[in-house]
Design an enzyme around this catalytic site. Sequence first.
Site, mmCIF file in Angstrom:
data_model
loop_
_atom_site.group_PDB
_atom_site.id
_atom_site.type_symbol
_atom_site.label_atom_id
_atom_site.label_comp_id
_atom_site.label_asym_id
_atom_site.label_seq_id
_atom_site.Cartn_x
_atom_site.Cartn_y
_atom_site.Cartn_z
ATOM 1 N N ASP A 25 68.196 101.280 166.442
ATOM 2 C CA ASP A 25 67.517 100.010 166.559
ATOM 3 C C ASP A 25 66.695 99.793 165.287
ATOM 4 O O ASP A 25 66.437 100.735 164.537
ATOM 5 C CB ASP A 25 66.632 100.064 167.808
ATOM 6 N N ASP A 27 63.619 97.178 165.001
ATOM 7 C CA ASP A 27 62.210 96.938 165.285
ATOM 8 C C ASP A 27 61.595 98.096 166.073
ATOM 9 O O ASP A 27 62.126 98.507 167.112
ATOM 10 C CB ASP A 27 62.053 95.638 166.070
#
Length: 227
Positions: A25, A27
Amino acid sequence: MTDEPLQASNESTPTLARPGILVMDVDSTLIDQEVIDELGVAAGVGGQIAAVTARAMAGELEFCEALRERVKLLAGLPVSVFDEVYHRITFTNGALDLIDALHQHGWTVGVVSGGFHEVVDRLVQDAHIDHALANRLEVVDGRLTGRVLGEIVCKTTKLHALQAWARHDGIAVDQTVAVGDGANDIPMIKAAGLGVAFCAKPKVQLAADIAINERDLRQVLGLLSRD
């Protein structure tokens, strides 16, 4: 699960001795910030957007609808906001070291983000990442319209990206690693040869093979076999 794992407990732990792929991922994983929250600050609705982000990442809200709700609040922002946000972003401690080490062992690295290509593409270039997938915001006359273009990157999209990139790179499932912190990372974390919850929400930690609860991505290397 442990806060500072030295090795994964899986019998078929991915190994650095053979090519593999790590997908993470963006963020709050690759970077310390949530880009949507930073855009919200620029729009003067930072607190409102951050509250929705926290609920979505905890799995309390359906991600796609939550993203649309937040993006609507960004309508009218000039595209120059992406420059401002990019310069406020910091890579998570150890992120670049992890990527460089994996490349040295013949691995590839991908990122999947519910955030936005307008920022992610620059991070990909800075970190020499091999694959990337993110959302794109609609712009008309130099300003955000408050809408997302195309299909939203969600938990299913992230899972499919992991699988597609592994096939493209000729990597077996047992040589895949997925790293994330939010509820929309759970399917790819569960599907990977090794699923890692990184400073993650409780639901993600329960779904992962192992958890890292210190913000240092170099710890991922210690989970991989060298045989």
